[in-house]
Design a protein around this motif. Structure first.
Motif, mmCIF file in Angstrom:
data_model
loop_
_atom_site.group_PDB
_atom_site.id
_atom_site.type_symbol
_atom_site.label_atom_id
_atom_site.label_comp_id
_atom_site.label_asym_id
_atom_site.label_seq_id
_atom_site.Cartn_x
_atom_site.Cartn_y
_atom_site.Cartn_z
ATOM 1 N N GLU A 237 -1.397 -4.371 10.011
ATOM 2 C CA GLU A 237 -2.544 -3.496 9.721
ATOM 3 C C GLU A 237 -3.251 -3.873 8.419
ATOM 4 O OE1 GLU A 237 -1.167 0.560 9.914
ATOM 5 O OE2 GLU A 237 -0.596 0.288 12.010
ATOM 6 N N VAL A 238 -2.477 -4.377 7.471
ATOM 7 C CA VAL A 238 -3.068 -4.816 6.204
ATOM 8 C C VAL A 238 -2.753 -6.296 6.049
ATOM 9 C CG1 VAL A 238 -2.911 -4.598 3.683
ATOM 10 C CG2 VAL A 238 -2.888 -2.556 5.092
ATOM 11 N N LYS A 239 -3.769 -7.072 5.706
ATOM 12 C CA LYS A 239 -3.543 -8.523 5.560
ATOM 13 C C LYS A 239 -3.199 -8.865 4.120
ATOM 14 C CE LYS A 239 -4.983 -10.110 9.701
ATOM 15 N NZ LYS A 239 -4.202 -9.035 10.304
ATOM 16 N N ARG A 240 -2.293 -9.821 3.966
ATOM 17 C CA ARG A 240 -2.039 -10.333 2.612
ATOM 18 C C ARG A 240 -3.126 -11.342 2.279
ATOM 19 N NH1 ARG A 240 3.322 -12.649 0.420
ATOM 20 N NH2 ARG A 240 2.475 -11.947 -1.540
ATOM 21 N N ALA A 241 -3.265 -11.672 1.012
ATOM 22 C CA ALA A 241 -4.274 -12.660 0.630
ATOM 23 C C ALA A 241 -3.891 -14.011 1.213
ATOM 24 C CB ALA A 241 -4.326 -12.749 -0.898
ATOM 25 N N PRO A 242 -4.884 -14.852 1.565
ATOM 26 C CA PRO A 242 -4.554 -16.192 2.052
ATOM 27 C C PRO A 242 -3.709 -16.944 1.017
ATOM 28 C CG PRO A 242 -6.895 -15.723 2.333
ATOM 29 C CD PRO A 242 -6.324 -14.605 1.512
ATOM 30 N N LEU A 243 -2.881 -17.857 1.512
ATOM 31 C CA LEU A 243 -1.907 -18.558 0.662
ATOM 32 C C LEU A 243 -2.548 -19.173 -0.584
ATOM 33 C CD1 LEU A 243 1.084 -19.262 0.534
ATOM 34 C CD2 LEU A 243 0.558 -21.410 1.703
ATOM 35 N N MET A 244 -3.713 -19.783 -0.387
ATOM 36 C CA MET A 244 -4.383 -20.460 -1.501
ATOM 37 C C MET A 244 -4.660 -19.470 -2.642
ATOM 38 S SD MET A 244 -4.941 -23.440 -1.909
ATOM 39 C CE MET A 244 -5.317 -24.014 -3.536
ATOM 40 N N TRP A 245 -5.113 -18.291 -2.298
ATOM 41 C CA TRP A 245 -5.398 -17.247 -3.306
ATOM 42 C C TRP A 245 -4.105 -16.859 -4.009
ATOM 43 C CZ3 TRP A 245 -9.981 -13.689 -3.286
ATOM 44 C CH2 TRP A 245 -11.031 -14.210 -2.516
ATOM 45 N N ARG A 246 -3.029 -16.757 -3.232
ATOM 46 C CA ARG A 246 -1.756 -16.351 -3.835
ATOM 47 C C ARG A 246 -1.269 -17.416 -4.800
ATOM 48 N NH1 ARG A 246 -0.039 -14.664 1.638
ATOM 49 N NH2 ARG A 246 1.736 -16.052 1.540
ATOM 50 N N LYS A 247 -1.449 -18.684 -4.381
ATOM 51 C CA LYS A 247 -1.012 -19.785 -5.252
ATOM 52 C C LYS A 247 -1.793 -19.784 -6.557
ATOM 53 C CE LYS A 247 1.138 -23.088 -2.235
ATOM 54 N NZ LYS A 247 0.804 -24.043 -1.185
ATOM 55 N N LEU A 248 -3.045 -19.360 -6.476
ATOM 56 C CA LEU A 248 -3.874 -19.328 -7.687
ATOM 57 C C LEU A 248 -3.685 -18.024 -8.466
ATOM 58 C CD1 LEU A 248 -7.196 -20.779 -6.180
ATOM 59 C CD2 LEU A 248 -5.688 -21.927 -7.793
ATOM 60 N N ASN A 249 -2.690 -17.250 -8.045
ATOM 61 C CA ASN A 249 -2.419 -15.950 -8.689
ATOM 62 C C ASN A 249 -3.594 -14.986 -8.566
ATOM 63 O OD1 ASN A 249 0.204 -16.391 -9.549
ATOM 64 N ND2 ASN A 249 -0.515 -17.531 -11.337
ATOM 65 N N LEU A 250 -4.320 -15.083 -7.468
ATOM 66 C CA LEU A 250 -5.497 -14.230 -7.298
ATOM 67 C C LEU A 250 -5.307 -13.164 -6.229
ATOM 68 C CD1 LEU A 250 -8.411 -16.809 -7.656
ATOM 69 C CD2 LEU A 250 -7.800 -14.972 -9.223
ATOM 70 N N GLU A 251 -4.036 -12.915 -5.882
ATOM 71 C CA GLU A 251 -3.802 -11.905 -4.849
ATOM 72 C C GLU A 251 -4.399 -10.547 -5.252
ATOM 73 O OE1 GLU A 251 0.206 -11.374 -3.382
ATOM 74 O OE2 GLU A 251 -0.690 -10.549 -1.567
#
Ligand code: UDP
Length: 256
Positions: free
Chosen positions: A208-222
């Motif tokens: 129901e809720v999406k996590r941030a795309p991997l690239m965003w997470r890697k950039l600490n932008l979640e």
């Protein structure tokens, strides 16, 4: 609650204190090994995954502060904690986020036949989350689950059910600090189990809720992704600059 910190595997040297919150300072893999050891020994532990917003909560809620100080393990969840540890010259090794810790534990549970129990989220959400984890981790033994909207009387029933089932892992997703308070107030009734608050993780597991795309997470932008997709979080996110200010203040005071 009995203080269970003393019986943890890691010692004081593997902890970093940030604004009086004792964070563990291990790698994600080491932490997983530690928790797996507790499960094999049939021990009882309480994990809190804390981000800056949760640390700030301790200044407004002294009961919650006591809980976080008595938990078995507090993990550094979020880049803000990592930044704070650097500011205080006590750098932590790695971020250990709530969602990833839960996924690591579910994967290990499926492999080692550890039983799990889920408590939290809306009824339809938790059902879907259970279906999805069983597909994602074949062999995972979900002993029971229950939505997170219950009365005080139902809370006692849930406690009794968990007591009877004796799951190895209990994930509680009622939002912070409600979930930590529920664990704290009930943990003495259980003989064993790893208890962990997981916030909105069941919403993510249900799809129901999406996590941030991997690239965003890697950039600490979640956090930024969450802000764009869930703009009502802005008030909570404004706790981050306040947190960093407090950290700087502590550094200056300790440097005197
Ligand atoms: N929730 C619940 N019972 C309640 C209030 C909230 O089970 O009485 C659930 C809610 O459905 C959601 C989670 O708790 O799944 C809270 O998610 P949120 O992202 O707000 O929590 P956070 O991760 O910020 O602690």
């Amino acid at each position: 609650m009995e203080n269970i910190l003393d019986k943890t595997i890691i010692g004081k040297k593997d902890q970093v204190e940030i604004l009086e919150v004792p964070f563990i300072n291990t790698t994600r893999d080491q932490f997983l090994d530690i928790i797996t050891t507790h499960i094999e020994r049939k021990e009882k532990k309480f994990i809190i995954t804390a981000n800056p917003e949760i640390v700030m909560q301790t200044f407004k809620d002294s009961y919650f502060k006591r809980i976080i100080q008595e938990a078995s393990y507090v993990t550094p969840d979020g880049v803000g904690i990592k930044i704070a540890s650097k500011i205080l010259d006590k750098p932590i090794l790695e971020r250990i986020t709530g969602f990833e810790t839960m996924i690591d534990l579910l994967q290990t549970a499926a492999k080692n036949k550890h039983n799990v129990y889920f408590l939290g989220a809306k009824n339809t959400t938790i059902k879907k989350a259970v279906e999805n984890v069983q597909l994602k981790f074949p062999g995972l033994q979900v002993q029971g689950y229950r939505d997170g909207y219950f009365t005080n009387k139902e809370s006692v029933e849930i406690r009794n059910e968990i007591k009877k089932l004796q799951p190895d892992l209990v994930f509680v997703g009622l939002g912070c600090p409600r979930q930590e308070k529920w664990i704290y107030e009930n943990i003495d009734h259980f003989n064993k189990g790893i208890f962990m608050g997981v916030g909105g993780s069941f919403d993510v597991l249900s799809g129901e809720v999406k996590r941030a795309p991997l690239m965003w997470r890697k950039l600490n932008l979640e956090w930024f992704y969450r802000l764009v997709t869930q703009p009502w979080r802005i008030k909570r996110m404004l706790e981050l600059p306040k947190f960093l200010l407090k950290v700087f203040k502590e550094k200056v005071e300790n440097g005197k």
